[in-house]
Scaffold this motif. Sequence first.
Motif, short mmCIF file in Angstrom:
data_model
loop_
_atom_site.label_atom_id
_atom_site.label_comp_id
_atom_site.label_asym_id
_atom_site.label_seq_id
_atom_site.Cartn_x
_atom_site.Cartn_y
_atom_site.Cartn_z
N ALA A 1 26.33 -7.38 106.10
CA ALA A 1 25.71 -7.90 104.87
C ALA A 1 24.56 -8.85 105.20
O ALA A 1 23.50 -8.79 104.56
CB ALA A 1 26.76 -8.59 104.00
N ALA A 2 24.74 -9.71 106.19
CA ALA A 2 23.67 -10.63 106.58
C ALA A 2 22.46 -9.86 107.11
O ALA A 2 21.31 -10.18 106.78
CB ALA A 2 24.18 -11.62 107.64
N ARG B 1 20.70 -8.17 104.17
CA ARG B 1 19.89 -9.15 103.42
C ARG B 1 18.59 -9.44 104.15
O ARG B 1 17.53 -9.54 103.53
CB ARG B 1 20.68 -10.43 103.17
CG ARG B 1 21.63 -10.32 101.99
CD ARG B 1 22.18 -11.67 101.56
NE ARG B 1 22.97 -12.34 102.59
CZ ARG B 1 24.24 -12.07 102.86
NH1 ARG B 1 24.88 -11.16 102.15
NH2 ARG B 1 24.87 -12.72 103.81
N ASP B 2 18.65 -9.57 105.47
CA ASP B 2 17.42 -9.81 106.26
C ASP B 2 16.45 -8.64 106.14
O ASP B 2 15.25 -8.85 105.99
CB ASP B 2 17.76 -10.03 107.74
CG ASP B 2 18.42 -11.37 108.01
OD1 ASP B 2 18.35 -12.27 107.14
OD2 ASP B 2 19.02 -11.52 109.09
N ALA C 1 15.24 -8.48 102.21
CA ALA C 1 14.79 -9.70 101.53
C ALA C 1 13.37 -9.56 100.97
O ALA C 1 12.44 -9.22 101.68
CB ALA C 1 14.85 -10.88 102.49
N TRP D 1 27.94 -8.92 100.07
CA TRP D 1 26.59 -8.39 100.01
C TRP D 1 25.68 -9.28 99.18
O TRP D 1 24.61 -9.67 99.61
CB TRP D 1 26.60 -6.96 99.45
CG TRP D 1 27.59 -6.12 100.16
CD1 TRP D 1 28.87 -5.85 99.78
CD2 TRP D 1 27.42 -5.52 101.44
NE1 TRP D 1 29.51 -5.10 100.73
CE2 TRP D 1 28.63 -4.88 101.77
CE3 TRP D 1 26.37 -5.45 102.34
CZ2 TRP D 1 28.80 -4.18 102.94
CZ3 TRP D 1 26.55 -4.75 103.51
CH2 TRP D 1 27.76 -4.13 103.81
N ASP D 2 26.04 -9.55 97.96
CA ASP D 2 25.34 -10.43 97.02
C ASP D 2 23.81 -10.37 97.14
O ASP D 2 23.16 -11.33 97.49
CB ASP D 2 25.82 -11.86 97.15
CG ASP D 2 25.38 -12.71 95.96
OD1 ASP D 2 24.97 -12.13 94.93
OD2 ASP D 2 25.44 -13.94 96.07
N LEU D 3 23.25 -9.23 96.80
CA LEU D 3 21.80 -9.03 96.87
C LEU D 3 21.10 -9.39 95.55
O LEU D 3 19.93 -9.08 95.35
CB LEU D 3 21.50 -7.58 97.24
CG LEU D 3 21.91 -7.19 98.66
CD1 LEU D 3 21.83 -5.69 98.86
CD2 LEU D 3 21.06 -7.91 99.68
N GLU E 1 17.95 -11.40 96.05
CA GLU E 1 17.27 -11.06 97.29
C GLU E 1 16.25 -9.93 97.15
O GLU E 1 15.31 -9.85 97.92
CB GLU E 1 18.28 -10.65 98.36
CG GLU E 1 19.33 -11.69 98.67
CD GLU E 1 18.76 -12.90 99.39
OE1 GLU E 1 17.82 -12.75 100.17
OE2 GLU E 1 19.27 -14.01 99.14
#
Length: 184
Positions: free
Chosen positions: A81-82, A85-86, A89, A111-113, A116
Amino acid sequence: MSELYAVEINGDGDAGYPHNVVAEIGICRVDLGSEDFDTVYHDVVRLDPLDIGKASLDWISAASGMDARELYFGSPAVEIAAHVRDVLAGGDVACFDIGEVFGKYLLYEPWDLTHEVSVMPSVSLRIPRNAIPVQGTMLNDRIGYAYSVLCPGDPAGVGKGRRALHLAQMTSEIIIMLRSHGLY
């Protein structure tokens, strides 16, 4: 917008969060100017087969062809997930069905996009009537059907692939075809 990311997943069921989790994610970057795509990311989430149970294992196998061994040796969800996100983003993202991918999975932890990315309309909303797959079938089947109708000759080279990366590649080719006809 000169590029967008095609994001597809395979989950361990159809209900989504909190009942199901992402088992695999695939991402392609689509260059809208050159009408080409490249693979950006693919990984399998580490899931303990004993924890998720037989019904989830059967779903994953039917949807993607993955087996318990692949899940057991996957990467931790928080690390994937990190990284996702990268990669994404500030970007524009698209899926064959936004509700299935983001609405059910990628808007929730880990995940929480939510803040982002910019989410584009579902690709499935833009396809011509003759390529609209039967609703109620697995997302993988719907993507595969639309891809076979809209992109004859398998330009993505996925064959009968059902993995998340194959789905992202098929979605990328559908986006390119729709874009070339002014539909996306």
